[in-house]
Design a protein around this motif. Structure first.
Motif, PDB file in Angstrom:
ATOM      1  N   LYS A 184      -8.651  10.634  10.079  1.00 33.96           N
ATOM      2  CA  LYS A 184      -9.074  11.213   8.683  1.00 33.96           C
ATOM      3  C   LYS A 184      -8.117  11.134   7.598  1.00 33.96           C
ATOM      4  CE  LYS A 184     -12.400  13.198   6.245  1.00 33.96           C
ATOM      5  NZ  LYS A 184     -14.187  14.330   6.560  1.00 33.96           N
ATOM      6  N   MET A 185      -8.203  10.045   6.724  1.00 35.40           N
ATOM      7  CA  MET A 185      -7.429  10.111   5.775  1.00 35.40           C
ATOM      8  C   MET A 185      -7.603  12.062   5.043  1.00 35.40           C
ATOM      9  SD  MET A 185      -6.523   7.952   1.942  1.00 35.40           S
ATOM     10  CE  MET A 185      -8.373   7.733   1.237  1.00 35.40           C
ATOM     11  N   LYS A 186      -6.476  12.212   3.853  1.00 31.70           N
ATOM     12  CA  LYS A 186      -6.178  13.401   3.985  1.00 31.70           C
ATOM     13  C   LYS A 186      -7.144  14.379   2.531  1.00 31.70           C
ATOM     14  CE  LYS A 186      -4.010  16.892   5.026  1.00 31.70           C
ATOM     15  NZ  LYS A 186      -3.345  18.256   5.081  1.00 31.70           N
ATOM     16  N   PRO A 187      -8.328  14.029   1.557  1.00 28.50           N
ATOM     17  CA  PRO A 187      -8.057  14.047   0.391  1.00 28.50           C
ATOM     18  C   PRO A 187      -6.209  15.308  -1.065  1.00 28.50           C
ATOM     19  CG  PRO A 187      -8.954  15.940   1.025  1.00 28.50           C
ATOM     20  CD  PRO A 187      -8.786  15.442   1.859  1.00 28.50           C
ATOM     21  N   LYS A 188      -6.426  14.222  -1.650  1.00 28.93           N
ATOM     22  CA  LYS A 188      -5.413  14.923  -2.584  1.00 28.93           C
ATOM     23  C   LYS A 188      -5.985  15.957  -3.354  1.00 28.93           C
ATOM     24  CE  LYS A 188      -3.410  10.011  -3.294  1.00 28.93           C
ATOM     25  NZ  LYS A 188      -3.026   8.988  -4.103  1.00 28.93           N
ATOM     26  N   PRO A 189      -4.812  16.806  -3.312  1.00 27.52           N
ATOM     27  CA  PRO A 189      -5.010  17.893  -3.782  1.00 27.52           C
ATOM     28  C   PRO A 189      -4.625  18.048  -5.683  1.00 27.52           C
ATOM     29  CG  PRO A 189      -2.408  17.792  -2.668  1.00 27.52           C
ATOM     30  CD  PRO A 189      -3.644  16.959  -2.759  1.00 27.52           C
ATOM     31  N   LEU A 190      -5.410  18.796  -6.247  1.00 27.75           N
ATOM     32  CA  LEU A 190      -5.732  18.939  -7.721  1.00 27.75           C
ATOM     33  C   LEU A 190      -4.056  18.913  -8.097  1.00 27.75           C
ATOM     34  CD1 LEU A 190      -8.396  20.489  -8.017  1.00 27.75           C
ATOM     35  CD2 LEU A 190      -8.817  18.456  -8.335  1.00 27.75           C
ATOM     36  N   GLU A 240       0.554  -0.854  -0.135  1.00 21.43           N
ATOM     37  CA  GLU A 240      -0.147  -0.311  -0.248  1.00 21.43           C
ATOM     38  C   GLU A 240       1.244   1.845   0.453  1.00 21.43           C
ATOM     39  OE1 GLU A 240      -3.728   0.059   2.729  1.00 21.43           O
ATOM     40  OE2 GLU A 240      -2.145  -1.724   3.611  1.00 21.43           O
ATOM     41  N   LYS A 241       0.763   2.477  -1.164  1.00 24.74           N
ATOM     42  CA  LYS A 241       1.032   3.807  -1.056  1.00 24.74           C
ATOM     43  C   LYS A 241       0.765   4.438   0.221  1.00 24.74           C
ATOM     44  CE  LYS A 241       1.463   3.493  -5.442  1.00 24.74           C
ATOM     45  NZ  LYS A 241       1.148   4.806  -6.776  1.00 24.74           N
ATOM     46  N   ALA A 242       1.864   5.239   1.082  1.00 24.22           N
ATOM     47  CA  ALA A 242       1.644   5.738   2.563  1.00 24.22           C
ATOM     48  C   ALA A 242       0.770   6.749   1.698  1.00 24.22           C
ATOM     49  CB  ALA A 242       3.184   6.508   2.516  1.00 24.22           C
ATOM     50  N   ARG A 243      -0.285   7.346   2.449  1.00 23.33           N
ATOM     51  CA  ARG A 243      -0.969   8.819   2.920  1.00 23.33           C
ATOM     52  C   ARG A 243      -0.896   9.162   3.488  1.00 23.33           C
ATOM     53  NH1 ARG A 243      -3.259   4.049   0.301  1.00 23.33           N
ATOM     54  NH2 ARG A 243      -4.292   4.288  -2.481  1.00 23.33           N
ATOM     55  N   VAL A 244      -1.779  10.614   3.641  1.00 20.31           N
ATOM     56  CA  VAL A 244      -1.412  12.308   4.485  1.00 20.31           C
ATOM     57  C   VAL A 244      -2.513  11.375   5.786  1.00 20.31           C
ATOM     58  CG1 VAL A 244      -1.049  13.740   5.594  1.00 20.31           C
ATOM     59  CG2 VAL A 244      -0.064  12.860   3.326  1.00 20.31           C
ATOM     60  N   PHE A 245      -2.431  11.455   6.929  1.00 20.42           N
ATOM     61  CA  PHE A 245      -4.142  11.089   7.633  1.00 20.42           C
ATOM     62  C   PHE A 245      -4.598  12.001   8.612  1.00 20.42           C
ATOM     63  CE2 PHE A 245      -3.498   6.798   6.382  1.00 20.42           C
ATOM     64  CZ  PHE A 245      -4.645   6.327   6.197  1.00 20.42           C
ATOM     65  N   ALA A 246      -4.907  13.063   9.219  1.00 22.24           N
ATOM     66  CA  ALA A 246      -5.538  13.833   9.970  1.00 22.24           C
ATOM     67  C   ALA A 246      -6.253  13.415  10.883  1.00 22.24           C
ATOM     68  CB  ALA A 246      -6.195  15.109   8.973  1.00 22.24           C
ATOM     69  N   TRP A 247      -5.835  13.273  12.063  1.00 18.34           N
ATOM     70  CA  TRP A 247      -6.332  13.034  14.032  1.00 18.34           C
ATOM     71  C   TRP A 247      -5.900  13.617  14.399  1.00 18.34           C
ATOM     72  CZ3 TRP A 247      -2.651  12.874  16.967  1.00 18.34           C
ATOM     73  CH2 TRP A 247      -1.682  14.033  17.022  1.00 18.34           C
ATOM     74  N   GLU A 248      -6.813  13.055  15.416  1.00 12.48           N
ATOM     75  CA  GLU A 248      -6.735  13.887  16.738  1.00 12.48           C
ATOM     76  C   GLU A 248      -7.180  12.938  17.542  1.00 12.48           C
ATOM     77  OE1 GLU A 248     -11.066  16.367  16.379  1.00 12.48           O
ATOM     78  OE2 GLU A 248      -9.945  17.074  14.489  1.00 12.48           O
ATOM     79  N   LEU A 307      -2.583   1.657  11.213  1.00 12.95           N
ATOM     80  CA  LEU A 307      -0.523   1.518  10.978  1.00 12.95           C
ATOM     81  C   LEU A 307      -0.762   2.903  11.673  1.00 12.95           C
ATOM     82  CD1 LEU A 307       0.813   0.381   8.403  1.00 12.95           C
ATOM     83  CD2 LEU A 307       1.095  -0.587  10.441  1.00 12.95           C
ATOM     84  N   VAL A 308      -1.608   3.728  11.414  1.00 16.60           N
ATOM     85  CA  VAL A 308      -1.577   5.399  12.204  1.00 16.60           C
ATOM     86  C   VAL A 308      -2.076   5.426  13.461  1.00 16.60           C
ATOM     87  CG1 VAL A 308      -2.720   7.693  11.986  1.00 16.60           C
ATOM     88  CG2 VAL A 308      -2.021   6.150  10.428  1.00 16.60           C
ATOM     89  N   ARG A 309      -2.762   4.685  14.086  1.00 16.67           N
ATOM     90  CA  ARG A 309      -3.152   4.168  15.274  1.00 16.67           C
ATOM     91  C   ARG A 309      -2.502   3.198  16.094  1.00 16.67           C
ATOM     92  NH1 ARG A 309      -8.714   5.267  16.156  1.00 16.67           N
ATOM     93  NH2 ARG A 309     -10.499   5.934  14.404  1.00 16.67           N
ATOM     94  N   ALA A 310      -1.661   2.422  15.320  1.00 14.14           N
ATOM     95  CA  ALA A 310      -0.884   2.118  16.012  1.00 14.14           C
ATOM     96  C   ALA A 310       0.254   2.589  16.647  1.00 14.14           C
ATOM     97  CB  ALA A 310      -0.448   0.495  15.319  1.00 14.14           C
ATOM     98  N   GLY A 360      -4.146  14.116  28.998  1.00 21.14           N
ATOM     99  CA  GLY A 360      -5.403  13.511  28.794  1.00 21.14           C
ATOM    100  C   GLY A 360      -5.829  15.296  28.231  1.00 21.14           C
ATOM    101  N   ALA A 361      -5.282  15.827  27.421  1.00 20.22           N
ATOM    102  CA  ALA A 361      -4.759  17.095  27.036  1.00 20.22           C
ATOM    103  C   ALA A 361      -4.732  16.260  25.313  1.00 20.22           C
ATOM    104  CB  ALA A 361      -3.208  17.757  26.437  1.00 20.22           C
ATOM    105  N   LYS A 362      -6.283  17.595  25.064  1.00 22.35           N
ATOM    106  CA  LYS A 362      -6.240  17.317  23.360  1.00 22.35           C
ATOM    107  C   LYS A 362      -5.217  17.373  22.629  1.00 22.35           C
ATOM    108  CE  LYS A 362     -10.936  18.040  23.617  1.00 22.35           C
ATOM    109  NZ  LYS A 362     -12.791  18.709  22.726  1.00 22.35           N
ATOM    110  N   VAL A 363      -4.948  17.114  21.408  1.00 21.95           N
ATOM    111  CA  VAL A 363      -3.236  17.112  20.440  1.00 21.95           C
ATOM    112  C   VAL A 363      -4.416  16.288  19.027  1.00 21.95           C
ATOM    113  CG1 VAL A 363      -2.007  16.382  22.061  1.00 21.95           C
ATOM    114  CG2 VAL A 363      -2.748  14.892  21.198  1.00 21.95           C
ATOM    115  N   LYS A 364      -3.637  16.695  18.283  1.00 23.21           N
ATOM    116  CA  LYS A 364      -4.123  17.174  16.644  1.00 23.21           C
ATOM    117  C   LYS A 364      -2.830  16.887  15.869  1.00 23.21           C
ATOM    118  CE  LYS A 364      -6.472  21.716  15.831  1.00 23.21           C
ATOM    119  NZ  LYS A 364      -6.510  22.045  15.279  1.00 23.21           N
ATOM    120  N   GLY A 365      -3.278  16.688  15.044  1.00 20.00           N
ATOM    121  CA  GLY A 365      -1.754  16.305  14.128  1.00 20.00           C
ATOM    122  C   GLY A 365      -1.749  15.127  12.248  1.00 20.00           C
ATOM    123  N   GLU A 366      -0.998  15.589  12.327  1.00 20.35           N
ATOM    124  CA  GLU A 366      -0.810  14.558  10.824  1.00 20.35           C
ATOM    125  C   GLU A 366      -0.337  13.241  10.763  1.00 20.35           C
ATOM    126  OE1 GLU A 366      -0.578  17.152   6.953  1.00 20.35           O
ATOM    127  OE2 GLU A 366      -2.180  18.180   8.085  1.00 20.35           O
TER     128      GLU A 366
END
Length: 417
Positions: free
Chosen positions: A62-68, A18-26, A46-49, A32-38
């Protein structure tokens, strides 16, 4: 110390990695602090692991959509050379393999290279060997690299073998750069000369034509010829440029798809004065460097010659090495097989013979490679010095001829007056 012999790695995986893709996560960190990133990864699991290892409880991935316009660049041999050196340095420093891949991938400027390395990293994390993971991408990692990595993994000296691969890649890139340097300068200057000539014919000559029409006198034949060429180019300029583009495209298409044409051209360029000498020396340097690197890693000579044939960069040498491989496989010595090809200088054959007799073939071939790489460097410098005045004469003659053609009628008119 004798190294383990690596079997040739030619797996045929049924499923492409599988090709690597960019995932946005929270999520929530350990406090207990909220964090987010890519994160770049092959899939959401694999992202969750990866986040769990960092102490982050992911609540949304969530997988980020590919830009045009992704802005991705092609992966070059220079990118692969730099990656190999970085990986070898980190492995030598004791950085774990998976972590080294992650560091190199995330620090690379080319997104395409990042995707490739993260895909390989995901394969290694799932338990696949590095050699097998690399072999799934034959466009970027050839049999030579896969064989050497397999030898390093089997013998437990992957860091040493990666360093050898890095040195090999750097030397190969150096030779390619010198060859390109030798070819680029004259081609660029000739292209500029053609552009200047076309501009003069399209825009300058017509002005002189209007001036000459008021003379009411016969023009010299040379001037008439240049004016006729200008009129022809002015009317059919589109056909001229389409013709040049068609010739370049047709030549490139045929060269890529016709082995017979490639072989004929490779034979011709080896016989061109000065340039042919450089290309011969470069092919010998690649042959010696590649065989030295593989033999030092413990790859059997017959298997090594198979990979070496594709690394010479010329079909004439490639076919010769494949014939040498067949003869060596039947028990013939390498130096005798080289002698029968009539391509290798006497010094190279003698150094190979000494290496075979003394059991230090890799060291002898390494010295041959060093010598011929230096010879290529000196030959490129000499070629640049030789071509510079010749090119200036050609450009001066071309532009000067057009100038003379336009001033001949003026000189003729002045002599009549």
């Amino acid at each position: 110390m004798a190294l383990a012999v690596a079997s040739k790695v030619k797996p045929k995986p049924k499923v492409e990695a599988e090709k690597a893709r960019v995932f946005a996560w929270e999520g929530m960190d350990r406090r207990g602090a909220k964090v987010k990133g890519e994160t770049r990864a092959a899939n959401i699991n694999l992202v969750r692991a990866d986040l769990r290892r960092q102490g982050v409880n992911a609540t949304k991935v969530k997988m980020k959509p590919k830009p045009l316009l992704s802005g991705k660049k092609k992966i070059t041999s220079a990118d692969l050379s730099i990656f190999t050196r970085q990986l070898a340095t980190m492995m030598s420093a004791g950085v774990p393999l998976v972590q080294a891949f992650d560091i190199v991938a995330r620090g690379h400027e080319n997104p395409s290279m990042q995707d490739l390395l993260l895909s390989i990293k995901a394969d290694i994390e799932s338990g696949t060997s590095m050699a097998l993971s690399l072999s799934k991408h034959p466009l970027y990692f050839d049999d030579l690299v896969c064989n050497l990595v397999a030898a390093g993994e089997q013998a437990g000296i992957l860091d040493n073998l990666l360093d050898k691969i890095a040195v090999y890649k750097e030397k190969t890139e150096s030779i390619k750069g010198k060859i390109k340097k030798a070819m680029f300068y004259p081609v660029a200057v000739i292209a500029v000369a053609v552009i200047v000539t076309v501009v003069i014919l399209l825009f300058v000559i017509p002005q002189f034509k209007e001036l000459f029409s008021s003379f009411g006198a016969d023009l010299p034949a040379f001037t008439l010829m240049v004016i006729g060429l200008s009129d022809l180019l002015k009317e059919w300029w589109w056909a001229f440029f389409m013709g040049i583009g068609g010739i370049i495209y047709g030549f490139s298409y045929a060269y890529k798809r016709s082995r017979g044409m490639r072989e004929a051209i490779d034979r011709i360029v080896l016989k061109i004065p000065v340039i042919g000498v450089i290309l011969n020396k470069a092919a010998i340097a690649r042959f010696a460097r590649t065989l030295s690197t593989m033999f030092a890693a413990g790859v059997p000579l017959v298997e090594a010659l198979q990979s070496v044939s594709g690394a010479t960069g010329n079909i004439v040498y490639q076919d010769a090495v494949l014939k040498m491989r067949e003869e060596v496989a039947t028990g013939q010595s390498l130096q005798l097989a080289m002698r029968q090809r009539d391509l290798f200088p006497h010094m190279v054959i003698q150094m190979t013979a000494i290496g075979e007799e003394s059991g230090s073939l890799d060291a002898m071939l390494g010295k041959v490679a060093d010598f011929y790489e230096e010879q290529v460097d000196n030959a490129v410098d000499s070629l640049s010095s030789l071509l510079e005045p010749m090119i200036m004469v050609v450009i001066g003659g071309l532009v000067g001829s057009l100038v003379v053609a336009m001033y001949l009628p003026i000189f003729k008119l002045a002599s009549v007056v």
